[in-house]
Design an enzyme around this catalytic site. Structure first.
Site, short mmCIF file in Angstrom:
data_model
loop_
_atom_site.label_atom_id
_atom_site.label_comp_id
_atom_site.label_asym_id
_atom_site.label_seq_id
_atom_site.Cartn_x
_atom_site.Cartn_y
_atom_site.Cartn_z
N PHE A 7 3.17 4.51 0.98
CA PHE A 7 2.62 3.72 2.23
C PHE A 7 1.82 2.61 1.59
O PHE A 7 0.71 2.89 1.13
CB PHE A 7 1.98 4.45 3.17
CG PHE A 7 1.60 3.56 4.40
CD1 PHE A 7 2.66 3.56 5.22
CD2 PHE A 7 0.54 2.91 4.52
CE1 PHE A 7 2.35 2.33 6.36
CE2 PHE A 7 0.06 1.90 5.50
CZ PHE A 7 1.10 1.76 6.62
N ASP B 40 -3.07 1.31 -5.60
CA ASP B 40 -3.25 1.37 -4.13
C ASP B 40 -4.56 2.21 -3.78
O ASP B 40 -4.09 3.27 -3.28
CB ASP B 40 -2.21 1.30 -3.17
CG ASP B 40 -2.56 0.95 -1.86
OD1 ASP B 40 -3.60 0.89 -1.60
OD2 ASP B 40 -1.52 0.90 -1.09
N LYS C 286 -9.41 -1.23 3.99
CA LYS C 286 -9.96 -0.17 4.91
C LYS C 286 -11.35 -0.22 4.79
O LYS C 286 -12.15 -1.15 5.53
CB LYS C 286 -9.48 1.26 4.72
CG LYS C 286 -7.75 0.92 5.25
CD LYS C 286 -7.37 2.38 5.42
CE LYS C 286 -5.93 2.24 6.30
NZ LYS C 286 -4.88 2.34 5.29
#
Ligand SMILES: *Cc1c(COP(=O)(O)O)cnc(C)c1O
Length: 401
Positions: free
Chosen positions: A141, A226, A255
């Site tokens: 993802f 990531d 985030k």
């Protein structure tokens, strides 16, 4: 005040149905607790998918944001502003990298890494024009843009959004051998989540990240980590790569970098990689804006204390020890690292959604993923007794089925 039922009905009627939220309408939050419009309190065990690692409304972050709001919020990158340099230098120091390129959302940072890797491939590695390929993982993802979903293996994320961006090779997550087989002369990068979050908090086998690192170095391929969800304290280290002493060529961050206040993302890399981008070749109107940088600096300052990493490690032991006791009692498997867990519920018993609804009734907010997995990732500031209470609620919710 309007009731939750009315607000939920209105959003069902007037918003696109691209999410399926739990039926709770949050009004305010402090630390690890949120309060809904009716005044009911819940422990937040999702923490904005790890965007709220430092909790809701952390005083240092809010103070930085409020100070900045008074002075300057936006300039665009057409001009310098006085928060930019310190943010880039701070994040460069935190990652140990020379250069930082700030963006806003995680997906934009991933896109940035992809563009940098391709350009590096053509200009530095000497890959044939137009033929660069990037190796990515099954179950990945990395966001929702057209290019990123082009290499998703989740049919919900990908189906009917084509034509797809070419240039990606999907291999099994956790297998260095699979990467080795996929590499050819035009491979410019391996893009990997050190722990796959959305896939259900999948931790790769020990040694995987260091093997990927060695393979990338040997083949002159960029390792792109990531760390948007796994980084910035969540796993008990600043980056999940630290658990194996691995330093990727490109860190992708997002985030929690925005402190739960604004979207802040960035990539960090050394000069030989990131210098391939010249003026006009990449950018973002809002990327690196003064408010984002001020908040980002506050986040970096918090991480530089080391307190959050240590706390996530310590609370993670409590979390995992207690969750292990649920295995065999409606739970098939528990995975994770630090204050981050994926819990597979026995699908014979209940769906993940049913369990999160039962948890909500008991005052705990969590999110299911892939049918039968529950994800727990409370803010790192969560008091230990609240964490234990939440795990007890999970046990009780499961045994209610
Ligand atoms: C959330 C996430 C993204 C995408 O971030 P957005 O801010 O939603 O675009 C990318 N990669 C990982 C690992 C993520 O968890």
């Amino acid at each position: 005040m309007t009731s939750s039922a009315e607000l939920i009905e209105l959003s069902e009627r007037r918003s696109a149905h691209n999410y399926h939220p739990l039926p709770v309408v949050i009004h305010e939050a402090h630390g690890s607790w949120v309060t809904d419009v009716e005044g009911k309190r819940y422990l937040d065990c999702l923490a904005g998918y790890s965007s709220l690692n430092f909790g809701h409304g952390h005083p240092k972050i809010i103070e930085a944001a409020q100070e900045q709001l008074k002075n300057l919020t936006l300039t665009s990158r057409a001009f310098h502003h006085d928060q930019f340099a310190r943010f880039c230098a701070g994040l460069g120091d935190l990652t140990g990298k020379d250069l930082v390129l700030p963006m806003n959302t995680g997906a934009e940072a991933v896109e940035t890494a992809i563009k940098v890797a391709r350009k590096w491939g053509y200009q530095v590695k000497g890959v044939e024009p137009g033929l660069a390929n990037i190796i990515v993982m099954e179950g990945n993802f990395h966001g929702r843009t057209t290019t990123i979903i082009s290499f998703s293996t989740d049919s919900d994320a990908r189906d009917d959004f084509g034509p797809y961006t070419p240039g990606f090779r999907v291999v099994r997550y956790g297998s260095t051998e699979a990467i080795r087989e996929a590499i050819d002369a035009n491979t410019v990068a391996v893009l990997v989540e050190p722990i796959q979050g959305e896939a259900g908090v999948i931790v790769p086998p020990d040694g995987y990240l260091s093997e990927v690192r060695a393979l990338c170095s040997a083949e002159r391929i960029l390792m792109i980590a990531d760390e948007i969800q796994s980084g910035l304290g969540r796993t008990g280290q600043t980056f999940a790569c630290n658990h194996e002493g691995v330093v990727p060529d490109i860190y992708v961050l997002g985030k929690a970098l925005g402190g739960g206040v604004v979207p802040v993302s960035a990539i960090a890399a050394d000069r030989d990689v990131l210098e391939v981008i010249r003026p006009g070749q990449h950018g973002s109107t809002f990327g690196g804006n003064p408010l984002a940088c001020a908040v980002g600096i506050a986040v970096i300052d918090l991480l530089n204390t080391g307190e959050f990493q240590a706390r996530a490690a310590k609370l993670g032991e409590v979390l995992h020890a207690r969750l292990r006791e649920l295995v065999g009692r409606g739970v098939l498997e528990v995975r994770g690292r630090g204050l981050w867990a994926g819990i597979d519920i026995d699908p014979e018993l209940a769906t993940g959604r049913q369990v999160t609804e039962a948890l909500m009734e008991r005052g705990v907010l969590a999110k299911d993923t892939h049918g039968s997995t529950i994800r727990l990732a409370p803010p790192i500031v969560v008091p230990e007794e609240d964490l234990i209470w939440a795990i007890d609620q999970l046990g009780a919710a499961i045994s209610s089925f």
